[in-house]
Enzyme design. Structure first.
Site, PDB file in Angstrom:
ATOM      1  N   ASP A   1       5.620   4.536   5.525  1.00 26.26           N
ATOM      2  CA  ASP A   1       6.642   3.670   6.060  1.00 26.26           C
ATOM      3  C   ASP A   1       6.624   2.324   5.324  1.00 26.26           C
ATOM      4  O   ASP A   1       7.062   1.327   6.034  1.00 26.26           O
ATOM      5  CB  ASP A   1       5.886   3.437   7.636  1.00 26.26           C
ATOM      6  CG  ASP A   1       4.662   2.930   7.793  1.00 26.26           C
ATOM      7  OD1 ASP A   1       3.688   3.181   6.831  1.00 26.26           O
ATOM      8  OD2 ASP A   1       4.428   2.222   8.877  1.00 26.26           O
ATOM      9  N   HIS A   2       5.919   2.222   4.213  1.00 29.92           N
ATOM     10  CA  HIS A   2       6.001   1.012   3.254  1.00 29.92           C
ATOM     11  C   HIS A   2       6.635   1.367   1.972  1.00 29.92           C
ATOM     12  O   HIS A   2       7.048   0.348   1.294  1.00 29.92           O
ATOM     13  CB  HIS A   2       4.588   0.452   3.232  1.00 29.92           C
ATOM     14  CG  HIS A   2       4.464  -0.216   4.455  1.00 29.92           C
ATOM     15  ND1 HIS A   2       3.945  -1.633   4.890  1.00 29.92           N
ATOM     16  CD2 HIS A   2       3.806   0.388   5.772  1.00 29.92           C
ATOM     17  CE1 HIS A   2       3.718  -1.695   6.014  1.00 29.92           C
ATOM     18  NE2 HIS A   2       3.507  -0.741   6.506  1.00 29.92           N
TER      19      HIS A   2
ATOM     20  N   ASP B   1      -0.229  -4.045   6.138  1.00 33.25           N
ATOM     21  CA  ASP B   1      -1.012  -3.792   7.541  1.00 33.25           C
ATOM     22  C   ASP B   1      -2.460  -4.078   7.279  1.00 33.25           C
ATOM     23  O   ASP B   1      -2.991  -3.813   7.983  1.00 33.25           O
ATOM     24  CB  ASP B   1      -0.988  -2.227   7.583  1.00 33.25           C
ATOM     25  CG  ASP B   1       0.427  -1.831   7.942  1.00 33.25           C
ATOM     26  OD1 ASP B   1       1.418  -2.550   8.267  1.00 33.25           O
ATOM     27  OD2 ASP B   1       0.551  -0.253   7.890  1.00 33.25           O
TER      28      ASP B   1
ATOM     29  N   HIS C   1       4.705  -5.089  10.456  1.00 36.23           N
ATOM     30  CA  HIS C   1       5.248  -4.333  11.680  1.00 36.23           C
ATOM     31  C   HIS C   1       5.385  -5.336  12.745  1.00 36.23           C
ATOM     32  O   HIS C   1       4.865  -6.652  12.908  1.00 36.23           O
ATOM     33  CB  HIS C   1       4.162  -3.340  12.308  1.00 36.23           C
ATOM     34  CG  HIS C   1       4.014  -2.178  11.655  1.00 36.23           C
ATOM     35  ND1 HIS C   1       4.741  -1.159  11.658  1.00 36.23           N
ATOM     36  CD2 HIS C   1       3.241  -1.755  10.483  1.00 36.23           C
ATOM     37  CE1 HIS C   1       4.335   0.043  10.644  1.00 36.23           C
ATOM     38  NE2 HIS C   1       3.503  -0.715   9.996  1.00 36.23           N
TER      39      HIS C   1
ATOM     40  N   HIS D   1       1.238   3.963   2.222  1.00 41.75           N
ATOM     41  CA  HIS D   1       1.904   4.624   3.218  1.00 41.75           C
ATOM     42  C   HIS D   1       3.488   4.723   3.293  1.00 41.75           C
ATOM     43  O   HIS D   1       4.137   3.717   2.745  1.00 41.75           O
ATOM     44  CB  HIS D   1       1.451   3.921   4.427  1.00 41.75           C
ATOM     45  CG  HIS D   1      -0.087   4.306   5.010  1.00 41.75           C
ATOM     46  ND1 HIS D   1      -0.721   3.619   5.899  1.00 41.75           N
ATOM     47  CD2 HIS D   1      -1.039   5.311   4.365  1.00 41.75           C
ATOM     48  CE1 HIS D   1      -1.981   4.085   5.892  1.00 41.75           C
ATOM     49  NE2 HIS D   1      -2.139   4.912   4.881  1.00 41.75           N
TER      50      HIS D   1
ATOM     51  N   HIS E   1      -7.520  -1.165   5.781  1.00 42.43           N
ATOM     52  CA  HIS E   1      -6.381  -0.111   6.115  1.00 42.43           C
ATOM     53  C   HIS E   1      -6.476   0.834   5.240  1.00 42.43           C
ATOM     54  O   HIS E   1      -6.193   2.013   5.803  1.00 42.43           O
ATOM     55  CB  HIS E   1      -5.100  -0.670   6.292  1.00 42.43           C
ATOM     56  CG  HIS E   1      -3.883  -0.048   6.961  1.00 42.43           C
ATOM     57  ND1 HIS E   1      -4.085   0.641   8.135  1.00 42.43           N
ATOM     58  CD2 HIS E   1      -2.741   0.391   6.119  1.00 42.43           C
ATOM     59  CE1 HIS E   1      -2.963   1.101   8.534  1.00 42.43           C
ATOM     60  NE2 HIS E   1      -2.193   1.001   7.404  1.00 42.43           N
TER      61      HIS E   1
ATOM     62  N   HIS F   1       0.998  -1.301   0.077  1.00 44.88           N
ATOM     63  CA  HIS F   1      -0.013  -0.047  -0.108  1.00 44.88           C
ATOM     64  C   HIS F   1       0.734   1.276  -0.105  1.00 44.88           C
ATOM     65  O   HIS F   1       2.096   1.242   0.088  1.00 44.88           O
ATOM     66  CB  HIS F   1      -1.105   0.098   1.110  1.00 44.88           C
ATOM     67  CG  HIS F   1      -0.260  -0.086   2.520  1.00 44.88           C
ATOM     68  ND1 HIS F   1       0.314  -0.949   3.072  1.00 44.88           N
ATOM     69  CD2 HIS F   1      -0.527   0.960   3.492  1.00 44.88           C
ATOM     70  CE1 HIS F   1       0.913  -0.658   4.404  1.00 44.88           C
ATOM     71  NE2 HIS F   1       0.424   0.461   4.627  1.00 44.88           N
TER      72      HIS F   1
END
Length: 328
Positions: free
Chosen positions: A132-133, A205, A243, A130, A186, A128
């Site tokens: 942090d990915h 996520d 995570h 975001h 998400h 996805h």
């Protein structure tokens, strides 16, 4: 059959504990030491790939290195800690040397890992959009010429995207068939990558061990549908999520289903692993079905604890559980 292909190991030391050198971890959570090529102990599940940690991040430090192979599919999966609690995953096809990475939060740990292996990076797979990915996408693409792959719905939100995939499509990573599964909730464009030949799914996520992702863009109905797609896979499927949240997730799960004996046992094991600075990922679908409250929306104990009416359907129950988790 799985084999250790190098005579040295990698482990990451989490801030709360020390990690013994020359230590590798099987998904069954049994520990093995490797000394001069001799493996002590034995593994419980021969069909599940060994996970290892490589690279470094600001909150993790790496001691030594380990390379492992799932010989039934020739696919190596290596776990790379990023940022504070993210995991990226290096994929290496032993037969062709093709290398990919799933959800690179940042570039540096992956560059370090690739350099030590003398590997080139061919593909970047994003579950996805975001940051942090996807934070490492552009630097890794510029350095290695890797192709960025993601959902067609996120074509305008994933940095550097080259190849767009849709729900139900099949894509080939070297000789490995990859099933693209649309898993919104998400985010709207979230997808999961399922490697049936290796018994592995990268859920980003959407599904964590003992939890699911927050509903930033989706609804409980969407998340429930996404989780059902994942739970329809074989029970021995290894789940690689985005995570390391399992310890905190276990505390919430126990608070709403304290009499679940399988959960009690798993939570104790998770605490032991985290106390040693070891990862809890991958988990398995079988474990999650028995312990994850978001896959247990019909549990009488969970519903009684949270005051969920017996007339509420599973989507309504999931929404209430998610709200409780958000405020835990």
């Amino acid at each position: 059959m799985q084999m250790i292909s190098k005579a040295s190991c990698t482990m990451a030391a989490f801030p709360c504990s020390k990690v013994r050198k020359r230590l590798c971890v099987w998904p069954s959570m049994r520990q093995f030491c490797l000394r001069k090529g001799l493996v002590y102990g034995f593994m419980r599940l021969l069909s599940r790939p060994l996970k290892t940690l490589r690279g470094a991040s600001r909150s993790l430090r790496v001691a030594e290195f380990c390379s492992v192979s799932n010989m039934s599919s020739s696919l190596q999966i290596e776990l790379v800690p990023c940022l504070r609690d993210n995991y990226a995953y290096l994929l290496h096809d032993v037969d062709t040397g093709t290398v990919g990475v799933v959800d690179p939060s940042e570039a540096s740990p992956l560059i370090n890992a690739l350099s030590r292996k003398n590997w080139n990076l061919n593909y970047i797979l994003n579950t996805h959009h975001h940051y942090d990915h996807t934070g490492g996408n552009l630097e890794l693409k510029a350095r290695y010429g890797a192709k960025v792959i993601g959902s067609a719905l996120d074509r305008d939100r994933i940095p550097g995207i080259d190849i767009v995939l849709n729900n139900g499509e099949k894509w080939m990573f070297a000789g490995h068939e990859v099933h693209v599964i649309e898993t919104p909730g998400h985010t709207q464009g979230h997808i999961s990558f399922y490697f049936p030949g290796s018994g592995a799914i990268f859920t980003g996520d959407t599904l964590f061990s003992l939890s699911c992702g927050k509903l930033f863009e989706g609804t409980p109905e969407q998340m429930l549908s996404s989780l059902k797609k994942i739970t329809s896979l074989p029970d021995d499927t290894n789940i690689y999520c985005g995570h390391e949240y399992t310890l905190s997730n276990s505390k919430f799960a126990l608070s709403i289903e304290p009499n679940n004996e399988a959960l009690q046992s798993y939570a104790a094991h998770v605490a032991q692993l985290c106390g040693k600075g070891l990862p809890t990922i991958p988990t398995t679908l079988k474990i999650e079905k028995a312990c994850n409250p978001f896959l247990r929306t019909s549990s009488t104990e969970i519903r009684q604890t949270l005051g969920i009416p017996v007339t509420s359907d599973d989507a309504e129950a999931l929404g209430i559980i998610r709200h409780a988790k958000d405020n835990f």
